[in-house]
Motif scaffolding. Structure first.
Motif, mmCIF file in Angstrom:
data_model
loop_
_atom_site.group_PDB
_atom_site.id
_atom_site.type_symbol
_atom_site.label_atom_id
_atom_site.label_comp_id
_atom_site.label_asym_id
_atom_site.label_seq_id
_atom_site.Cartn_x
_atom_site.Cartn_y
_atom_site.Cartn_z
ATOM 1 N N ARG A 192 118.643 35.815 29.256
ATOM 2 C CA ARG A 192 117.728 36.934 29.036
ATOM 3 C C ARG A 192 116.779 37.141 30.218
ATOM 4 O O ARG A 192 115.794 37.879 30.111
ATOM 5 N N GLU A 195 116.345 40.867 31.151
ATOM 6 C CA GLU A 195 115.521 41.636 30.213
ATOM 7 C C GLU A 195 114.044 41.379 30.469
ATOM 8 O O GLU A 195 113.225 42.308 30.429
ATOM 9 N N ALA A 196 113.698 40.119 30.732
ATOM 10 C CA ALA A 196 112.309 39.781 31.051
ATOM 11 C C ALA A 196 111.889 40.455 32.350
ATOM 12 O O ALA A 196 110.764 40.948 32.476
ATOM 13 N N TYR A 198 113.117 43.320 33.666
ATOM 14 C CA TYR A 198 112.924 44.755 33.430
ATOM 15 C C TYR A 198 111.608 45.025 32.702
ATOM 16 O O TYR A 198 110.916 46.017 32.989
ATOM 17 N N ALA A 199 111.238 44.148 31.773
ATOM 18 C CA ALA A 199 109.971 44.311 31.045
ATOM 19 C C ALA A 199 108.787 44.187 31.990
ATOM 20 O O ALA A 199 107.804 44.949 31.884
ATOM 21 N N GLU A 202 108.594 47.400 34.161
ATOM 22 C CA GLU A 202 108.071 48.547 33.410
ATOM 23 C C GLU A 202 106.582 48.436 33.137
ATOM 24 O O GLU A 202 105.874 49.449 33.082
ATOM 25 N N SER A 203 106.094 47.209 32.951
ATOM 26 C CA SER A 203 104.674 47.017 32.626
ATOM 27 C C SER A 203 103.776 46.924 33.857
ATOM 28 O O SER A 203 102.548 46.896 33.729
ATOM 29 N N LYS A 211 103.694 41.364 39.363
ATOM 30 C CA LYS A 211 104.572 41.531 38.206
ATOM 31 C C LYS A 211 105.849 42.286 38.581
ATOM 32 O O LYS A 211 106.945 41.932 38.146
ATOM 33 N N GLY A 215 109.537 40.688 38.535
ATOM 34 C CA GLY A 215 110.564 41.322 37.727
ATOM 35 C C GLY A 215 111.823 41.584 38.533
ATOM 36 O O GLY A 215 112.943 41.324 38.064
#
Length: 293
Positions: A192, A195-196, A198-199, A202-203, A211, A215
């Motif tokens: 995963r 997914e972490a 991409y999160a 996005e944030s 960050k 990412g």
């Protein structure tokens, strides 16, 4: 009455202290194979569609727990009444692991269409085909986990041999449960990673921030990690296979010169037995095909 209760509590405390000590020793002795287990199962669990990774991992984890429930009572009974059966089971498991590793090496140097996970995914189109492919891989992962679980349980049993049966059951059960939770928990984190990433992207407020860069790193690193784990998983299969033969067949153990490091000796032995099993399987398949024509 009160003194009797305190005596029972004192006995329980002493038992737990003994269990904790033996569990530490068992964990150290099984650390190597737990590392192999992680590499092998991470390679087995990778390559699925993102939305299906966690369900697939959960299916493999449940299968792993079921493996332990099957192995533990049988291992205790065989260890007590028929110890030679443990050795035979280990050797058969070593043949299977060696075969799997040899097959991966063979397919790397002699590629075949449909052998890789990517090729398999390209060939499936419908939802039913995808689920069928997932089911096949889950079965393969659970079977490999079963063999590695046998090895973990047997090694742990060896550290508590001669101890009261209650302590044996507690120690071996603790290591078996920790192995499942630890291995598949780490595998879940690995698969995963993207997914972490991409999160985090996005944030993030800006494209040059910590960050955002972290990412991007996680997203870019996942394929490399999976590729590395595939390589490590193949090496691990050979090491576990070779280790089984070296430690359970005296002739092979004495045949290896003391100057050769054990890790190299076990890898070479795993290669020999693995490719021997691969050759036997391929000959059998050819004979079977010739009769079916």
């Amino acid at each position: 009455m009160a003194s009797g209760i305190f005596a029972i509590l004192d006995d329980i405390a002493a038992l737990m202290d003994d269990v904790a000590t033996m569990s530490k020793v068992a964990a150290k002795k099984t650390a190597g194979i737990l590392g192999d287990d992680l590499a092998v199962n991470a390679e087995k669990a990778s390559g699925f569609v993102s939305s299906r990774e966690i369900p697939v991992l959960w299916a493999i984890t449940k299968g792993s727990l079921l493996n332990k429930l099957i192995i533990l009572p049988i291992a205790f009974l065989l260890s007590a009444f028929l110890p030679i059966a443990i050795t035979i089971i280990l050797l058969l498991g070593g043949c299977y692991l060696g075969f799997e590793g040899a097959e991966k090496i063979f397919h790397y140097f002699v590629p075949h269409h449909g052998d890789s996970k990517k090729e398999e995914l390209k060939q499936v189109e419908t939802k039913e085909e995808i689920l069928a492919l997932e089911k096949e891989r889950v079965k393969s992962a659970i079977l490999t986990d079963f063999i590695l679980s046998v090895e973990i349980v047997i090694i742990t049993l060896g550290t508590v041999v001669g101890e009261p049966i209650l302590e044996q059951i507690i120690v071996v059960s603790i290591i078996a449960i920790l192995a499942t939770i630890g291995v598949y928990g780490i595998v879940a984190l690995i698969v995963r990673m993207d997914e972490a990433g991409y999160a985090l992207i996005e944030s993030s407020d800006k494209e040059s921030g910590l960050k955002f860069n972290l990412g991007k790193f996680l997203v870019a690193a996942l394929p490399k990690v999976i590729e590395g784990l595939t390589f490590i998983g193949t090496i691990a299969l050979m090491l576990v296979s070779g280790g089984i033969f070296v430690h359970n067949i005296e002739f092979i153990h004495h045949l290896i010169p003391e100057a050769i490091p054990s890790i190299i000796a076990e890898f070479v032995v795993g290669l020999i037995f693995g490719f021997a099993c691969l050759l036997i399987v391929k000959l059998f398949m050819r004979i079977k095909q010739s009769f079916s024509k």
